[in-house]
Enzyme design. Sequence first.
Site, short mmCIF file in Angstrom:
data_model
loop_
_atom_site.label_atom_id
_atom_site.label_comp_id
_atom_site.label_asym_id
_atom_site.label_seq_id
_atom_site.Cartn_x
_atom_site.Cartn_y
_atom_site.Cartn_z
N ASP A 6 0.88 -1.19 0.00
CA ASP A 6 0.00 0.00 0.00
C ASP A 6 0.90 1.22 0.00
OD1 ASP A 6 -1.80 2.06 0.58
OD2 ASP A 6 -2.02 1.48 2.68
N ILE A 7 1.02 1.88 -1.16
CA ILE A 7 1.95 3.00 -1.27
C ILE A 7 1.18 4.31 -1.10
CG2 ILE A 7 3.70 4.10 -2.71
CD1 ILE A 7 4.09 1.39 -4.11
N TYR A 86 -18.49 5.46 -8.21
CA TYR A 86 -17.71 6.70 -8.40
C TYR A 86 -17.73 7.02 -9.89
CZ TYR A 86 -14.02 9.84 -6.50
OH TYR A 86 -13.29 10.91 -6.03
N GLY A 93 -8.60 7.16 -5.93
CA GLY A 93 -7.44 6.63 -5.20
C GLY A 93 -7.83 5.26 -4.66
N ASP A 95 -6.61 3.31 -2.54
CA ASP A 95 -6.59 3.11 -1.09
C ASP A 95 -8.00 3.30 -0.53
OD1 ASP A 95 -6.49 5.88 -1.70
OD2 ASP A 95 -5.34 6.36 0.10
N THR A 119 -2.54 10.93 5.31
CA THR A 119 -2.05 12.21 4.79
C THR A 119 -3.24 13.13 4.52
OG1 THR A 119 -0.27 10.97 3.73
CG2 THR A 119 -0.61 13.23 3.01
N THR A 171 -0.87 31.01 21.39
CA THR A 171 -0.85 30.64 19.97
C THR A 171 -0.79 29.13 19.80
OG1 THR A 171 0.32 32.70 19.54
CG2 THR A 171 0.35 31.06 17.78
N1 LIG Z 1 7.83 2.84 10.86
C1 LIG Z 1 6.63 3.04 11.42
N2 LIG Z 1 6.18 2.22 12.39
C2 LIG Z 1 4.98 2.42 12.95
N3 LIG Z 1 4.14 3.41 12.61
C3 LIG Z 1 4.53 4.25 11.66
C4 LIG Z 1 5.78 4.11 11.01
N4 LIG Z 1 5.88 5.09 10.08
C5 LIG Z 1 4.74 5.80 10.18
N5 LIG Z 1 3.93 5.32 11.11
C6 LIG Z 1 2.62 5.85 11.54
O1 LIG Z 1 1.71 5.73 10.48
C7 LIG Z 1 1.11 7.00 10.24
C8 LIG Z 1 0.76 7.08 8.79
O2 LIG Z 1 -0.18 6.04 8.56
P1 LIG Z 1 -1.21 6.04 7.42
O3 LIG Z 1 -1.63 4.62 7.26
O4 LIG Z 1 -2.29 6.98 7.68
O5 LIG Z 1 -0.30 6.46 6.19
P2 LIG Z 1 -0.10 7.82 5.42
O6 LIG Z 1 0.98 7.53 4.44
O7 LIG Z 1 -0.01 9.00 6.31
O8 LIG Z 1 -1.43 7.99 4.70
P3 LIG Z 1 -1.63 7.81 3.19
O9 LIG Z 1 -1.67 6.32 3.03
O10 LIG Z 1 -2.93 8.50 3.03
O11 LIG Z 1 -0.52 8.48 2.51
C9 LIG Z 1 2.11 8.01 10.68
O12 LIG Z 1 1.47 9.20 11.08
C10 LIG Z 1 2.75 7.32 11.88
O13 LIG Z 1 2.03 7.58 13.05
C1 LIG Z 2 -7.32 11.13 -1.41
C2 LIG Z 2 -6.04 10.32 -1.31
C3 LIG Z 2 -4.85 11.28 -1.34
C4 LIG Z 2 -6.07 9.57 0.03
O1 LIG Z 2 -4.94 8.81 0.19
C5 LIG Z 2 -5.93 9.28 -2.47
O2 LIG Z 2 -6.98 8.39 -2.40
C6 LIG Z 2 -5.92 9.95 -3.84
O3 LIG Z 2 -4.92 10.45 -4.26
N1 LIG Z 2 -7.08 9.95 -4.56
C7 LIG Z 2 -7.20 10.46 -5.88
C8 LIG Z 2 -8.43 11.29 -6.07
C9 LIG Z 2 -9.72 10.53 -5.88
O4 LIG Z 2 -9.80 9.58 -5.08
O5 LIG Z 2 -10.69 10.87 -6.58
K LIG Z 3 -4.76 6.75 3.47
#
Ligand SMILES: Nc1ncnc2c1ncn2[C@@H]1O[C@H](COP(=O)(O)OP(=O)(O)OP(=O)(O)O)[C@@H](O)[C@H]1O
Ligand SMILES: CC(C)(CO)[C@@H](O)C(=O)NCCC(=O)O
Ligand SMILES: [K+]
Length: 243
Positions: A6-7, A86, A93, A95, A119, A171
């Site tokens: 899952d990237i 959709y 996305g 995910d 994110t 703040t």
């Molecule tokens: N090496 C690690 N070990 C454990 N937890 C981690 C590690 N690296 C990051 N995390 C935790 O995972 C969180 C990110 O998880 P998430 O699954 O939401 O991925 P993301 O990359 O932020 O989201 P997205 O998949 O939307 O980009 C980070 O905020 C942190 O708390």
């Molecule tokens: C919204 C995020 C950034 C969440 O990880 C991802 O699913 C994404 O890039 N989506 C593309 C736009 C869409 O889902 O319509």
């Molecule tokens: K996510």
Amino acid sequence: MNLIIDIGNTVAKIALFEGADLKDVVYDSNFTLESLPDVCRRYPIEKAIVATVIDLTDEAEARLAELPCPLLRLGADTPLPVENLYETPRTLGYDRMAAVVGAAERFPGRDILVIDAGTCITYEFVDAAGRYHGGNISPGLQMRFRALNHYTGRLPLVEAEGRLLPMGKDTETAIRAGVLKGIEYEMAGYIRAMKDKYPELLVFLTGGDEFSFDTNLKSIIFADRFLVLKGLNRILIYNNDEI
Ligand SMILES: Nc1ncnc2c1ncn2[C@@H]1O[C@H](COP(=O)(O)OP(=O)(O)OP(=O)(O)O)[C@@H](O)[C@H]1O
Ligand SMILES: CC(C)(CO)[C@@H](O)C(=O)NCCC(=O)O
Ligand SMILES: [K+]
């Protein structure tokens, strides 16, 4: 075993499943996927799936090309165990779809709101008939803190951890409560509005970031940090004969 990749926009998550059982999760660089070769040496991997929300670097593509097993690249053409309503499946996305599939597998025949706090924060709705209706995208926790700092002259970059007041007294506490309460009220607002329309609604919360809720809401929220990974594993199993 199944290898799940899952990237995300911040981090890549690599998971190993034995059937439906999650055995291990490794956090990796979303640019390099540098842990992949070692993971592949340690586990007997039979099939793999990758979902990405970023364009992959040449280095990440090279790690994927070296995988010792067939790889399913999740996208708009992948058959799914839920119906996708959709309107632009090619911009979705995946995910988001994975989180929906994970939730619908856990509670089939239920209306579900899936909240993924990564994110970005995403809100997805899948109905009791297994139709994904779409959902919303809003800024994630770190993005909110960084945006306040980046687009102003006087606001510092504040961390989520620290003194938390109902209303800020300086703040730092003003920003922290503004961001954290903002997210909490946003989520609570979605839950209340969706529950009005779908009284039997279930709520799933996933993603790296955790939040506090009033006890009434808490009682209807299922938290599963690994919902996206489980959904991806479900999609891989669903496509088992095709790859
Ligand atoms: N090496 C690690 N070990 C454990 N937890 C981690 C590690 N690296 C990051 N995390 C935790 O995972 C969180 C990110 O998880 P998430 O699954 O939401 O991925 P993301 O990359 O932020 O989201 P997205 O998949 O939307 O980009 C980070 O905020 C942190 O708390
Ligand atoms: C919204 C995020 C950034 C969440 O990880 C991802 O699913 C994404 O890039 N989506 C593309 C736009 C869409 O889902 O319509
Ligand atoms: K996510």
